[in-house]
Design an enzyme around this catalytic site. Structure first.
Site, PDB file in Angstrom:
ATOM      1  N   HIS A  77      -6.582  -1.229   1.787  1.00  0.00           N
ATOM      2  CA  HIS A  77      -5.404  -0.303   1.960  1.00  0.00           C
ATOM      3  C   HIS A  77      -5.098   0.086   3.327  1.00  0.00           C
ATOM      4  O   HIS A  77      -5.779  -0.100   4.244  1.00  0.00           O
ATOM      5  CB  HIS A  77      -6.017   1.116   1.200  1.00  0.00           C
ATOM      6  CG  HIS A  77      -6.803   1.651   2.093  1.00  0.00           C
ATOM      7  ND1 HIS A  77      -6.474   2.980   2.998  1.00  0.00           N
ATOM      8  CD2 HIS A  77      -8.261   1.833   2.216  1.00  0.00           C
ATOM      9  CE1 HIS A  77      -7.395   3.410   3.489  1.00  0.00           C
ATOM     10  NE2 HIS A  77      -8.388   2.973   3.166  1.00  0.00           N
ATOM     11  N   CYS A  78      -3.924   0.467   3.536  1.00  0.00           N
ATOM     12  CA  CYS A  78      -3.617   0.975   4.649  1.00  0.00           C
ATOM     13  C   CYS A  78      -3.097   2.420   4.591  1.00  0.00           C
ATOM     14  O   CYS A  78      -3.664   3.214   3.913  1.00  0.00           O
ATOM     15  CB  CYS A  78      -2.474  -0.013   5.596  1.00  0.00           C
ATOM     16  SG  CYS A  78      -1.085  -0.534   4.431  1.00  0.00           S
ATOM     17  N   ALA A  79      -1.730   2.853   5.194  1.00  0.00           N
ATOM     18  CA  ALA A  79      -1.103   4.168   4.906  1.00  0.00           C
ATOM     19  C   ALA A  79      -0.498   4.171   3.574  1.00  0.00           C
ATOM     20  O   ALA A  79      -0.846   4.788   2.631  1.00  0.00           O
ATOM     21  CB  ALA A  79      -0.499   4.569   5.994  1.00  0.00           C
TER      22      ALA A  79
END
Length: 295
Positions: A77-79
């Site tokens: 995941h990232c943002a």
């Protein structure tokens, strides 16, 4: 990153490991069960064209491999799950399946259609997929990667109005794998090999005086007008290029004949193309030759 709060979904998907690809702290409470057991990896990068994500690919690939081989699954995941995390997943598919970057991204889009790595990350994925075998051995030995770092450094330095720091210079002595050599017309010293040539037609937009010229130059048909050979930095240029000047002249290291020039802010070639950065050898000062085959 909001899915980290949905422990029910993580359990249902058998998420045993997590890769966080974002700058700054991740909520400790959310990743504590993973972090305390070595099942959380944090890659701190922004979703920015200046970020170097390719240098982390081997680490993330190894982490995903270890997790999946142990029967687990990995949440990357990232943002927003659009650029950074998509890049890491694409790199893994390239590594695992040995497929082109666009093919790998298309596979991921089948599950998450909104992915869209930024242009810099896409270029890094292209470099990775096109040089995978060499990148797996040592990324720093990949010429395309070194050229990418050089051009990013030049661009950052140009915006700051200063000369760049160059960490990689092309060799000028080995003929292996080189189709063409540029030699000083006066003393015949080899100045550059074809692997250090820059195709400014592929890299720069045309600037011409007429619509006809613009059309010809856009498709690379006016190369006969070029009075310069453009290059990446070559090792014999080091003393001059590290003076910290924004532009200057280049002299043959053997006979001191003036053979070219450089300008970090760019220069307009006689064919009408503006080249940035510009390191050039004048065609009138060098000869083009092909190395003899070694028997």
């Amino acid at each position: 990153m909001f899915v980290l709060r949905r422990t029910d979904l993580l359990e249902a998907a058998n998420i045993t490991h997590i890769i966080s690809v974002l700058r700054g702290r991740v909520d400790h409470k959310l990743i504590e069960p993973y972090a305390t057991t070595g099942r959380h990896l944090h890659i701190e990068v922004d979703d920015d064209d200046d970020e170097n994500l390719i240098e982390h690919f081997q680490t993330t690939n190894d982490f995903i491999d270890k997790a999946t081989q142990g029967g687990g699954s990995v949440l990357v995941h990232c943002a927003m799950g659009i650029s950074r995390s998509a890049t890491i997943c694409t790199a893994y598919l390239i590594y695992k399946r040995q497929i082109p970057s666009e093919v790998a991204m298309e596979i991921i889009r089948q599950s998450r259609p909104i992915i869209c790595p930024n242009l810099a990350f896409r270029r890094q994925l292209e470099i990775y997929s096109e040089n995978l075998e060499q990148a797996l051995k040592n990324l720093d030995d990949v010429p395309a990667y070194q050229r990418y770092l050089y051009r990013k450094e030049v661009e950052m330095s140009r915006l700051a109005h200063k000369a760049p720091t160059i960490n990689h210079y092309a060799e000028d002595e080995s003929n292996e794998g080189s189709e063409v050599e540029l030699k000083c017309r006066k003393c015949r010293r080899t100045l550059a090999l074809s692997k250090s040539f820059v195709d400014h037609y592929a890299a720069s937009p045309p600037v011409a005086s007429s619509s006809r010229d613009r059309m010809l130059e856009a498709v690379g048909l006016n190369k006969s007008k070029c009075q310069h050979h453009f290059l990446d930095p070559v090792v014999w240029m080091k003393a001059e290029l590290e003076k910290g000047e924004m532009e200057g002249k280049l002299e043959c290291p053997k006979c001191s004949a003036k053979v070219g020039s450089y300008a970090w802010h760019g220069m307009k070639c006689s064919c009408g193309i503006w080249v940035t950065p510009a390191i050039s050898l004048a065609k009138g000062k060098v000869d083009v030759s092909r190395p003899r085959s070694t028997l």
